[in-house]
Design an enzyme around this catalytic site. Structure first.
Site, PDB file in Angstrom:
ATOM      1  CG  HIS A 161      47.676  48.515  28.789  1.00 51.92           C
ATOM      2  ND1 HIS A 161      46.847  47.416  28.828  1.00 51.92           N
ATOM      3  CD2 HIS A 161      46.852  49.600  28.758  1.00 51.92           C
ATOM      4  CE1 HIS A 161      45.581  47.811  28.804  1.00 51.92           C
ATOM      5  NE2 HIS A 161      45.560  49.131  28.771  1.00 51.92           N
ATOM      6  CB  SER A 282      77.979  42.185  38.296  1.00 53.19           C
ATOM      7  OG  SER A 282      78.629  41.197  37.511  1.00 53.19           O
ATOM      8  CE  LYS A 288      73.932  44.178  35.585  1.00 52.54           C
ATOM      9  NZ  LYS A 288      73.066  43.038  35.342  1.00 52.54           N
ATOM     10  CD  GLU A 295      67.135  41.640  41.050  1.00 57.69           C
ATOM     11  OE1 GLU A 295      68.166  42.248  41.407  1.00 57.69           O
ATOM     12  OE2 GLU A 295      67.148  40.691  40.261  1.00 57.69           O
TER      13      GLU A 295
END
Ligand code: ARG
Length: 462
Positions: A161, A282, A288, A295
């Protein structure tokens, strides 16, 4: 006489050429030119067989086979002029062959049809992609094995979980993916073996009256045998469906791993550092480093499974034998194959380059009362409590630690004994995460010895 603009391959019975929209919906040359090499290989094998069986002369076969090589080199060098009016790769190649060698080109299409031709070409193309997928999966498995070997005994939290459950080892987690991609590998091999039957010579649907030798062409093209039913041979696209469903399951696995990498590389987790080579920055937030490759891999399952669904729907309810619907098979498979191979290569690169942060993994491994099960097991093993009672006692101790804002090993023996008087000092030996993982010696368990045994088993296979 037929109109000049009617199709030179099949225009005999037509008075006029097709409407522009008809041509647009009908033509597949825009995409099936990707099968040029397969089409030419199939035609060269067919021509050789026609000569060997006496259907055409040796000199015609020779001219056809050489002319086809010229066509291939024109296509490969980019000088070939593809024509939409000639619909597809099969007729484009044959028409050009005629320009190059003249009359013998017209004998090539004896004892076959575009229906068995396209099935053959597409099978050869998909077969190559199964082979590419096999290599890509093997490379990924090897990269995972290297990660597992480096950190076979590094502790980290195991989750259920996405909540801390029990400590596991980094090697064990990597090896879970080796098992998953290993099943993908066996699906690829299995599907490839099943699909390797030649449709060539099934002709339009019924076979042919020419004395062809289908075993000869099957062998020349690397097939195990000719497909045994001509109706089935021209209308079977199971190989494409199996390719797409195999790709879909593998893409699901890739997406699950990609998701873990996205989570693990976040500032909150810091379980892994992805290399600069597989991250981006970024344009507005200088701090970043984004896991874009992960992704995108996570997203690829969308189009790959989409292709699977699309072709399933195309094939659903099609009567035997060939229907033009089946021309819709290729773009889906091409796109899925390209993206599957890309996702496999990107994942392999990311896994090869990534660094597991051993300290962060270890720190997280001990948090969240991850050794509560070990404590309960100790109460069963040493004090002889029934597991349900041990579970209850452990629950009270977890609540106590939570109240004090500490972890289980930080509770004093007095604290412990206030919940159950017989608990002794020995209990601390199972509350450490290293002891916890080392104790999980059941076959396939997370103990480093078990993990190393699995690594060795896999290394002998891949
Ligand atoms: N371009 C066609 C396809 O991809 C080739 C087969 C055409 N056969 C036919 N009977 N019209 O399916």
């Amino acid at each position: 006489m037929t109109d000049q603009s009617s199709n030179q391959m099949w225009g005999g019975r037509f008075a006029a050429g097709p409407d522009a929209i008809m041509e647009a919906i009908n033509a597949s040359i825009g995409f099936d030119q990707r099968m040029a090499a397969q089409d030419i290989a199939g035609s060269r094998a067919h021509a050789a067989m026609l000569a060997a069986t006496g259907v055409i002369s040796d000199s015609d076969a020779q001219a056809i086979r050489e002319g086809l090589l010229t066509v291939l080199s024109e296509i490969q060098s980019g000088t070939f002029q593809f024509s939409t009016a000639l619909e597809d790769i099969h007729m484009n190649v044959e028409a050009r062959l005629k320009e190059i060698i003249g009359e013998p080109a017209g004998r090539l299409h004896t004892g076959r049809s575009r229906n068995d031709q396209v099935a053959t070409d597409f099978k050869l193309w998909v077969r190559d992609q199964f082979d590419a997928a096999e290599s890509g999966i093997l490379a990924l498995i090897r990269a995972l094995l290297a990660q597992a070997e480096a950190g076979a005994d590094w502790v980290m939290p195991g989750f259920t979980h996405l909540q801390t459950a029990q400590p596991v080892t980094w090697g064990h987690h990597m090896m879970a993916y080796v098992e998953m991609f290993g099943r993908d590998l066996s699906r690829v091999r299995d599907a490839r073996a099943r699909m390797n039957e030649s449709p060539l010579g099934a002709a339009a649907l019924a076979g042919t009256s020419f004395p062809i030798d289908r075993h000869m062409t099957a062998q020349a093209l690397g097939f195990d045998r000719p497909a045994a039913n001509s109706l089935d041979a021209v209308s079977d696209r199971d190989f494409a469906l199996e390719f797409l469903s195999t790709a879909s399951i593998c893409a699901v696995h890739l997406s699950r791993f990609a998701e873990e990498l996205v989570i693990w590389s976040s500032a909150q987790f810091r379980f892994v550092s992805l290399s600069d080579r597989f991250s981006t920055g970024s344009s507005i937030m200088p701090q970043k480093k984004n896991p874009d490759a992960a992704e995108l891999i996570r997203a690829k399952v969308g189009r790959i499974y989409g292709a699977n669904t699309a072709l399933m729907m195309v094939m659903k309810g099609l009567p035997l034998a060939y229907s033009k619907d089946m021309q819709e098979d290729k773009e889906q498979v091409f796109d899925a194959a390209d993206n599957w191979m890309l996702a496999l290569a990107a994942m392999e690169g990311m896994v090869k380059d990534m660094t597991a942060n051993r300290d962060s993994l270890a720190a997280a491994a001990g948090s969240g009362f991850s050794t509560a099960t070990d404590l309960a097991d100790w109460l069963v093993r040493v004090l002889g409590l029934p597991f349900r009672d041990a579970h209850h006692v452990t629950g009270s101790l977890v609540a106590m630690a939570e109240g004090k804002g500490c972890d289980l090993p930080d509770l004093t023996l007095d604290d412990m004994q206030s919940v159950h008087g017989e608990i002794s000092d020995d209990v601390y030996s199972v509350l450490g995460v290293d002891n916890s993982v080392n104790s999980r010696q059941s076959y396939g368990g997370t103990a480093p010895d078990q993990v190393r045994a699995q690594i060795e088993r896999w290394k002998a296979m891949v």
